[in-house]
Design a protein around this motif. Structure first.
Motif, PDB file in Angstrom:
ATOM      1  N   LEU A 115       5.342  14.425  -8.830  1.00 57.32           N
ATOM      2  CA  LEU A 115       6.762  14.758  -8.931  1.00 57.32           C
ATOM      3  C   LEU A 115       7.311  14.607 -10.348  1.00 57.32           C
ATOM      4  N   VAL A 116       6.948  13.540 -11.050  1.00 55.39           N
ATOM      5  CA  VAL A 116       7.479  13.323 -12.397  1.00 55.39           C
ATOM      6  C   VAL A 116       7.099  14.469 -13.332  1.00 55.39           C
ATOM      7  N   PRO A 117       5.826  14.959 -13.353  1.00 55.48           N
ATOM      8  CA  PRO A 117       5.528  16.101 -14.231  1.00 55.48           C
ATOM      9  C   PRO A 117       6.328  17.351 -13.861  1.00 55.48           C
ATOM     10  N   ARG A 118       6.488  17.582 -12.548  1.00 53.66           N
ATOM     11  CA  ARG A 118       7.263  18.754 -12.134  1.00 53.66           C
ATOM     12  C   ARG A 118       8.727  18.603 -12.567  1.00 53.66           C
ATOM     13  N   ILE A 119       9.272  17.430 -12.392  1.00 55.58           N
ATOM     14  CA  ILE A 119      10.655  17.181 -12.787  1.00 55.58           C
ATOM     15  C   ILE A 119      10.795  17.332 -14.305  1.00 55.58           C
ATOM     16  N   GLN A 120       9.829  16.778 -15.048  1.00 57.20           N
ATOM     17  CA  GLN A 120       9.871  16.910 -16.515  1.00 57.20           C
ATOM     18  C   GLN A 120       9.742  18.373 -16.930  1.00 57.20           C
ATOM     19  N   LYS A 121       8.851  19.104 -16.226  1.00 58.51           N
ATOM     20  CA  LYS A 121       8.687  20.530 -16.534  1.00 58.51           C
ATOM     21  C   LYS A 121       9.986  21.280 -16.259  1.00 58.51           C
ATOM     22  N   THR A 122      10.612  21.003 -15.117  1.00 61.18           N
ATOM     23  CA  THR A 122      11.874  21.661 -14.768  1.00 61.18           C
ATOM     24  C   THR A 122      12.958  21.294 -15.777  1.00 61.18           C
ATOM     25  N   LEU A 123      13.028  20.025 -16.151  1.00 55.59           N
ATOM     26  CA  LEU A 123      14.010  19.607 -17.151  1.00 55.59           C
ATOM     27  C   LEU A 123      13.755  20.270 -18.502  1.00 55.59           C
ATOM     28  N   ALA A 124      12.460  20.375 -18.871  1.00 50.89           N
ATOM     29  CA  ALA A 124      12.124  21.037 -20.140  1.00 50.89           C
ATOM     30  C   ALA A 124      12.515  22.518 -20.093  1.00 50.89           C
ATOM     31  N   GLU A 125      12.266  23.166 -18.947  1.00 46.80           N
ATOM     32  CA  GLU A 125      12.647  24.579 -18.806  1.00 46.80           C
ATOM     33  C   GLU A 125      14.159  24.744 -18.886  1.00 46.80           C
ATOM     34  N   ARG A 126      14.860  23.863 -18.218  1.00 46.75           N
ATOM     35  CA  ARG A 126      16.323  23.930 -18.270  1.00 46.75           C
ATOM     36  C   ARG A 126      16.823  23.672 -19.688  1.00 46.75           C
ATOM     37  N   THR A 127      16.210  22.704 -20.367  1.00 44.32           N
ATOM     38  CA  THR A 127      16.597  22.416 -21.751  1.00 44.32           C
ATOM     39  C   THR A 127      16.344  23.639 -22.627  1.00 44.32           C
ATOM     40  N   ASP A 128      15.151  24.244 -22.446  1.00 42.78           N
ATOM     41  CA  ASP A 128      14.839  25.461 -23.217  1.00 42.78           C
ATOM     42  C   ASP A 128      15.817  26.584 -22.881  1.00 42.78           C
ATOM     43  N   ALA A 129      16.115  26.717 -21.589  1.00 43.66           N
ATOM     44  CA  ALA A 129      17.044  27.778 -21.187  1.00 43.66           C
ATOM     45  C   ALA A 129      18.425  27.533 -21.780  1.00 43.66           C
ATOM     46  N   ILE A 130      18.871  26.294 -21.730  1.00 42.65           N
ATOM     47  CA  ILE A 130      20.192  25.982 -22.282  1.00 42.65           C
ATOM     48  C   ILE A 130      20.196  26.182 -23.788  1.00 42.65           C
ATOM     49  N   PHE A 141       0.836  -1.194   0.000  1.00 43.18           N
ATOM     50  CA  PHE A 141       0.000   0.000   0.000  1.00 43.18           C
ATOM     51  C   PHE A 141       0.885   1.264   0.000  1.00 43.18           C
ATOM     52  N   ALA A 142       1.910   1.296   0.832  1.00 41.21           N
ATOM     53  CA  ALA A 142       2.804   2.454   0.907  1.00 41.21           C
ATOM     54  C   ALA A 142       3.546   2.633  -0.431  1.00 41.21           C
ATOM     55  N   PHE A 143       3.962   1.521  -1.022  1.00 41.01           N
ATOM     56  CA  PHE A 143       4.641   1.600  -2.321  1.00 41.01           C
ATOM     57  C   PHE A 143       3.732   2.196  -3.370  1.00 41.01           C
ATOM     58  N   LEU A 144       2.432   1.752  -3.370  1.00 40.93           N
ATOM     59  CA  LEU A 144       1.484   2.285  -4.347  1.00 40.93           C
ATOM     60  C   LEU A 144       1.236   3.781  -4.124  1.00 40.93           C
ATOM     61  N   VAL A 145       1.163   4.216  -2.868  1.00 38.77           N
ATOM     62  CA  VAL A 145       0.956   5.643  -2.567  1.00 38.77           C
ATOM     63  C   VAL A 145       2.173   6.438  -3.051  1.00 38.77           C
ATOM     64  N   VAL A 146       3.355   5.959  -2.721  1.00 40.92           N
ATOM     65  CA  VAL A 146       4.566   6.664  -3.148  1.00 40.92           C
ATOM     66  C   VAL A 146       4.663   6.665  -4.669  1.00 40.92           C
ATOM     67  N   PHE A 147       4.338   5.523  -5.297  1.00 42.82           N
ATOM     68  CA  PHE A 147       4.375   5.432  -6.760  1.00 42.82           C
ATOM     69  C   PHE A 147       3.383   6.412  -7.384  1.00 42.82           C
ATOM     70  N   PHE A 148       2.182   6.531  -6.792  1.00 42.29           N
ATOM     71  CA  PHE A 148       1.168   7.456  -7.307  1.00 42.29           C
ATOM     72  C   PHE A 148       1.647   8.893  -7.137  1.00 42.29           C
ATOM     73  N   VAL A 149       2.153   9.244  -5.965  1.00 37.43           N
ATOM     74  CA  VAL A 149       2.614  10.624  -5.705  1.00 37.43           C
ATOM     75  C   VAL A 149       3.772  10.955  -6.637  1.00 37.43           C
ATOM     76  N   VAL A 150       4.717  10.052  -6.738  1.00 39.48           N
ATOM     77  CA  VAL A 150       5.869  10.320  -7.599  1.00 39.48           C
ATOM     78  C   VAL A 150       5.429  10.398  -9.055  1.00 39.48           C
ATOM     79  N   GLY A 151       4.559   9.466  -9.497  1.00 37.97           N
ATOM     80  CA  GLY A 151       4.135   9.413 -10.891  1.00 37.97           C
ATOM     81  C   GLY A 151       3.253  10.574 -11.296  1.00 37.97           C
ATOM     82  N   LYS A 152       2.319  10.994 -10.420  1.00 39.44           N
ATOM     83  CA  LYS A 152       1.360  12.041 -10.788  1.00 39.44           C
ATOM     84  C   LYS A 152       1.824  13.447 -10.426  1.00 39.44           C
TER      85      LYS A 152
END
Length: 184
Positions: free
Chosen positions: A43-58, A30-41
Motif C-alpha cells: 500500500l505505501v508504494p502505491r500511495i507514494q506513486k499516487t501522491l507522486a503522480e498527483r504532485t506531477d499533475a499539479i 502476528f496480525a499486526f506484523l501481517v498488516v504492517f507488511f502488507v501496508v509497508g510493501k
C-alpha cells in the motif's frame, strides 16, 4: 496494579478482563506484523506513486498554466503592437489623403483659373471679332450713306465703286484723325 500483582492475580485464578491471554497476544502480534507488511510493501508504494503522480499533475498543471499565461501575454503584446502599427498606418493614410486632397484642390483651382482665363480670352477674342465685324459693317454702311449724301450734295451720282471706296476711306481717315486729336 503492578506487574507482580498481575502475576499473582493470574496464579490465584482470578480472571482480569483487562489483561489479554497469551495466545491473543501472539495472534495480535502476528496480525499486526501481517498488516504492517502488507501496508509497508504494497500500500505505501502505491500511495507514494499516487501522491507522486498527483504532485506531477499539479506541478505540470501549474507549469502549463504558467506557459499558457506567458503565451497569452505574448499574444496580448503582439496584438497591442499590431494595433499600434495599424493606428500608425491609419494615421499615415489619413495624412496622405489630406495631402492628396490638398493637391487635388490646388490642381482643380489651377484648372478652374486656366479655364476662366481661356473663357475670358475667348470672350475677348469674340468681342474683338464682333467689334471688327460691326466696325466693318458700320464702315460699309457709313460709306454707302456718305456716298449717297455726297451724291445728293454734289448733284452727281457716285456709283463708281473705286471712287466711292476712295472717298469713304478718305472720309473715315479724316474722322479717325479728328477723334485722335480730340482724345489727346
Amino acid at each position: 496494579m503492578t506487574m507482580a500483582a498481575t502475576l499473582l492475580a493470574q496464579e490465584e485464578g482470578e480472571f482480569n478482563p483487562l489483561i489479554p491471554h497469551t495466545y491473543e497476544l501472539v495472534v495480535g502480534i502476528f496480525a499486526f506484523l501481517v498488516v504492517f507488511f502488507v501496508v509497508g510493501k504494497i500500500l505505501v508504494p502505491r500511495i507514494q506513486k499516487t501522491l507522486a503522480e498527483r504532485t506531477d499533475a499539479i506541478e505540470g498543471g501549474i507549469k502549463r498554466a504558467e506557459e499558457a499565461q506567458a503565451e497569452a501575454q505574448a499574444l496580448q503584446r503582439r496584438y497591442a503592437e499590431q494595433l499600434e502599427e495599424a493606428r500608425r498606418e491609419a494615421g499615415r493614410l489619413r495624412e496622405e489623403a489630406r495631402e492628396q486632397a490638398a493637391q487635388i484642390k490646388v490642381e482643380l483651382r489651377e484648372e478652374a483659373q486656366a479655364e476662366a482665363r481661356r473663357l475670358v480670352e475667348a470672350a475677348h477674342a469674340q468681342i474683338e471679332a464682333d467689334r471688327q465685324a460691326a466696325f466693318a459693317q458700320l464702315r460699309t454702311e457709313i460709306g454707302r450713306l456718305s456716298t449717297d449724301l455726297a451724291g445728293r450734295i454734289v448733284g452727281e451720282s457716285l456709283e463708281d465703286e473705286t471712287r466711292q471706296s476712295r472717298i469713304v476711306d478718305r472720309f473715315l481717315d479724316e474722322l479717325e484723325n479728328s477723334n485722335a486729336q480730340a482724345v489727346r
